[in-house]
Design a protein around this motif. Structure first.
Motif, PDB file in Angstrom:
ATOM      1  N   ALA A 281      29.205  32.155  35.578  1.00  0.00           N
ATOM      2  CA  ALA A 281      29.795  33.505  35.606  1.00  0.00           C
ATOM      3  C   ALA A 281      30.264  33.861  37.016  1.00  0.00           C
ATOM      4  O   ALA A 281      31.336  34.459  37.204  1.00  0.00           O
ATOM      5  CB  ALA A 281      28.764  34.525  35.117  1.00  0.00           C
ATOM      6  N   GLU A 282      29.465  33.451  38.011  1.00  0.00           N
ATOM      7  CA  GLU A 282      29.820  33.742  39.408  1.00  0.00           C
ATOM      8  C   GLU A 282      31.095  32.997  39.817  1.00  0.00           C
ATOM      9  O   GLU A 282      31.983  33.560  40.459  1.00  0.00           O
ATOM     10  CB  GLU A 282      28.652  33.327  40.315  1.00  0.00           C
ATOM     11  CG  GLU A 282      28.798  33.816  41.746  1.00  0.00           C
ATOM     12  CD  GLU A 282      27.579  33.465  42.597  1.00  0.00           C
ATOM     13  OE1 GLU A 282      27.748  33.327  43.821  1.00  0.00           O
ATOM     14  OE2 GLU A 282      26.476  33.331  42.038  1.00  0.00           O
ATOM     15  N   ARG A 283      31.171  31.702  39.425  1.00  0.00           N
ATOM     16  CA  ARG A 283      32.382  30.924  39.739  1.00  0.00           C
ATOM     17  C   ARG A 283      33.606  31.502  39.025  1.00  0.00           C
ATOM     18  O   ARG A 283      34.706  31.527  39.576  1.00  0.00           O
ATOM     19  CB  ARG A 283      32.181  29.455  39.346  1.00  0.00           C
ATOM     20  CG  ARG A 283      31.247  28.689  40.244  1.00  0.00           C
ATOM     21  CD  ARG A 283      31.288  27.189  39.968  1.00  0.00           C
ATOM     22  NE  ARG A 283      30.844  26.863  38.628  1.00  0.00           N
ATOM     23  CZ  ARG A 283      29.585  26.676  38.288  1.00  0.00           C
ATOM     24  NH1 ARG A 283      28.632  26.812  39.192  1.00  0.00           N
ATOM     25  NH2 ARG A 283      29.251  26.358  37.048  1.00  0.00           N
ATOM     26  N   TYR A 284      33.392  31.939  37.792  1.00  0.00           N
ATOM     27  CA  TYR A 284      34.475  32.535  37.007  1.00  0.00           C
ATOM     28  C   TYR A 284      35.033  33.770  37.725  1.00  0.00           C
ATOM     29  O   TYR A 284      36.248  33.924  37.880  1.00  0.00           O
ATOM     30  CB  TYR A 284      33.930  32.914  35.626  1.00  0.00           C
ATOM     31  CG  TYR A 284      34.937  33.555  34.695  1.00  0.00           C
ATOM     32  CD1 TYR A 284      35.743  32.778  33.875  1.00  0.00           C
ATOM     33  CD2 TYR A 284      35.076  34.944  34.623  1.00  0.00           C
ATOM     34  CE1 TYR A 284      36.660  33.358  33.009  1.00  0.00           C
ATOM     35  CE2 TYR A 284      35.996  35.535  33.769  1.00  0.00           C
ATOM     36  CZ  TYR A 284      36.785  34.738  32.961  1.00  0.00           C
ATOM     37  OH  TYR A 284      37.694  35.317  32.117  1.00  0.00           O
ATOM     38  N   ARG A 285      34.125  34.641  38.186  1.00  0.00           N
ATOM     39  CA  ARG A 285      34.559  35.867  38.899  1.00  0.00           C
ATOM     40  C   ARG A 285      35.275  35.519  40.198  1.00  0.00           C
ATOM     41  O   ARG A 285      36.307  36.121  40.538  1.00  0.00           O
ATOM     42  CB  ARG A 285      33.354  36.764  39.174  1.00  0.00           C
ATOM     43  CG  ARG A 285      32.788  37.460  37.943  1.00  0.00           C
ATOM     44  CD  ARG A 285      31.797  38.538  38.335  1.00  0.00           C
ATOM     45  NE  ARG A 285      30.621  37.974  38.977  1.00  0.00           N
ATOM     46  CZ  ARG A 285      29.523  37.595  38.331  1.00  0.00           C
ATOM     47  NH1 ARG A 285      29.452  37.712  37.012  1.00  0.00           N
ATOM     48  NH2 ARG A 285      28.482  37.103  38.983  1.00  0.00           N
ATOM     49  N   ALA A 286      34.731  34.521  40.934  1.00  0.00           N
ATOM     50  CA  ALA A 286      35.322  34.140  42.226  1.00  0.00           C
ATOM     51  C   ALA A 286      36.745  33.600  42.031  1.00  0.00           C
ATOM     52  O   ALA A 286      37.659  33.928  42.801  1.00  0.00           O
ATOM     53  CB  ALA A 286      34.449  33.090  42.899  1.00  0.00           C
ATOM     54  N   ARG A 287      36.939  32.774  40.978  1.00  0.00           N
ATOM     55  CA  ARG A 287      38.272  32.207  40.722  1.00  0.00           C
ATOM     56  C   ARG A 287      39.257  33.285  40.277  1.00  0.00           C
ATOM     57  O   ARG A 287      40.437  33.242  40.627  1.00  0.00           O
ATOM     58  CB  ARG A 287      38.170  31.110  39.663  1.00  0.00           C
ATOM     59  CG  ARG A 287      37.516  29.851  40.177  1.00  0.00           C
ATOM     60  CD  ARG A 287      37.209  28.882  39.056  1.00  0.00           C
ATOM     61  NE  ARG A 287      36.484  27.723  39.535  1.00  0.00           N
ATOM     62  CZ  ARG A 287      35.911  26.820  38.759  1.00  0.00           C
ATOM     63  NH1 ARG A 287      35.995  26.946  37.441  1.00  0.00           N
ATOM     64  NH2 ARG A 287      35.263  25.796  39.253  1.00  0.00           N
ATOM     65  N   LYS A 288      38.746  34.246  39.521  1.00  0.00           N
ATOM     66  CA  LYS A 288      39.608  35.350  39.067  1.00  0.00           C
ATOM     67  C   LYS A 288      40.083  36.172  40.256  1.00  0.00           C
ATOM     68  O   LYS A 288      41.269  36.527  40.363  1.00  0.00           O
ATOM     69  CB  LYS A 288      38.822  36.228  38.091  1.00  0.00           C
ATOM     70  CG  LYS A 288      39.663  37.288  37.396  1.00  0.00           C
ATOM     71  CD  LYS A 288      38.841  38.054  36.379  1.00  0.00           C
ATOM     72  CE  LYS A 288      39.675  39.119  35.671  1.00  0.00           C
ATOM     73  NZ  LYS A 288      38.890  39.876  34.690  1.00  0.00           N
ATOM     74  N   VAL A 289      39.157  36.457  41.172  1.00  0.00           N
ATOM     75  CA  VAL A 289      39.506  37.219  42.389  1.00  0.00           C
ATOM     76  C   VAL A 289      40.487  36.421  43.238  1.00  0.00           C
ATOM     77  O   VAL A 289      41.459  36.978  43.775  1.00  0.00           O
ATOM     78  CB  VAL A 289      38.230  37.545  43.197  1.00  0.00           C
ATOM     79  CG1 VAL A 289      38.576  38.109  44.572  1.00  0.00           C
ATOM     80  CG2 VAL A 289      37.346  38.528  42.431  1.00  0.00           C
TER      81      VAL A 289
END
Length: 378
Positions: A281-289
């Motif tokens: 979930a953290e990687r997903y948010r970081a890539r989205k940002v």
């Protein structure tokens, strides 16, 4: 109370003989190792000055044992080098065979080496499987004994057994983690090398050596990728099942001994699964940002308003944004596949379809399944 090993020995006398032989081998190995270490120590003392009469006698007695260990070590290393060279040669010859460039001598060599290497690989796989079964049984036994320890129900024999097994299992786990990390580094390097060779191939700039290297690495990397994909899916299902089971067991009152042992074994895995989900979930948010920031920076670039720092930031963020885009595309494909498959199942189950509609949807369903969840035609 008998230990599991003693119970097994009573049921199968041959198991007791194997156990004693294994213990004897282990004891001899430890003795040779200790002798070699002591020889190193005594020789270091000898360099600093004359040894005592007792030390000189000890050194004279231990040196043959240390030499025996060294010879065995060299023999094992030589054997492994030969086996490794044969496996590498088979790969090289098979690459030439694939391009139709084998000489008569090489055809004979390949026919001789291929079954030999296949047999060695089979034997190695069996040894690895046996080793893993033993390690898995030991880890499971530690979990069982620790559950009994938590309830204060260990016998004296079980206390000794746990004291012996616990450091062994912890060491094995550490070694396994190191091996996994090393394996992943090698696989990552091979994938990067394939990408590099593919780029050279597109420009028609591969040397003959690189053609052989590419022919060896490309199927290997593709196979690893497919294997990893299947493993990830299997791992996901197993961890989810385990996490659900932990929730189920924790909701129960008055657990049985078996359920307490099961819960003690599953809880660490469920915690690991939760951490993995949080990391995803953290990687997903970081890539989205990162993707949103790349859009913003590229808009500034088109206007000619990027600073040097923003140029560097854009270069750094682009790979993350590309990962985000690939992830979105994979999710979209998966979603469409699931949606269409559900629709096919729904229509196939409907009553009142005309003969033409029924045939059309059954035909589509067959094509869908043959395509592995992708529409293969109209």
């Amino acid at each position: 109370m008998l230990t599991q090993t003693e119970q097994a020995a009573q049921q199968d006398p041959s198991a007791e003989r194997k156990r004693k032989q294994k213990e004897g081998d282990a004891e001899r190995y430890r003795a040779r190792k200790a002798a070699a270490a002591r020889v190193v120590e005594l020789e270091a003392l000898k360099e600093q000055g004359p040894l005592t009469e007792q030390q000189a006698a000890e050194l004279a007695e231990l040196e043959p044992k240390a030499q025996q260990k060294q010879k065995k070590k060299e023999s094992t290393a030589k054997y492994r080098q030969v086996k490794k060279a044969e496996a590498a040669r088979v790969v090289e010859l098979e690459a030439l065979e694939g391009r139709g460039r084998l000489t008569e001598a090489q055809v004979v060599e390949l026919a001789e080496l291929r079954p030999k290497v296949a047999q060695q690989k089979q034997k190695q796989n069996e040894n690895v499987a046996k080793y893993r079964r033993v390690r898995k049984a030991e880890a499971a036994r530690v979990v069982e004994l620790e559950a009994l320890e938590g309830r204060g129900r260990l016998t004296e024999e079980q206390v000794v057994e746990l004291a012996e097994l616990r450091p062994k299992v912890a060491q094995q786990k550490q070694k396994q983690n190191e091996n996994v990390a090393k394996y992943r580094r090698v696989r990552k390097a091979e994938a990067a090398r394939v990408a590099e060779l593919e780029a050279l191939e597109e420009r028609g700039r591969l040397t003959e050596e690189q053609v052989v290297e590419f022919a060896e690495l490309q199927p290997k990397v593709a196979q690893q990728k497919q294997k990893r994909k299947k493993w990830d899916a299997k791992y996901h299902r197993a961890r989810k099942t385990e996490a659900d089971r932990v929730v189920e067991l924790e909701a129960l009152e008055g657990l049985t001994v078996e359920q307490e042992v099961e819960l003690a074994g599953l809880r660490p895995k469920a915690e690991q699964w939760q951490k993995r989900k949080e990391g995803f979930a953290e990687r997903y948010r970081a890539r989205k940002v990162a993707a949103a920031r790349v859009v913003e920076l590229e808009a500034l670039k088109e206007q000619g308003r990027l600073t040097v720092e923003q140029e560097a930031e854009l270069s750094e963020l682009r790979p993350k944004a590309q990962q985000w885009q690939k992830q979105k595309e994979r999710f979209a494909d998966w979603y469409q596949a699931r949606k269409a498959a559900a629709r096919v199942a729904e229509l196939e189950g409907l009553e009142g379809l005309t003969a033409e509609q029924g045939w059309s949807w059954r035909s589509f369903g067959r094509r869908w399944r043959r395509g592995g969840g992708r529409r293969t035609g109209t």
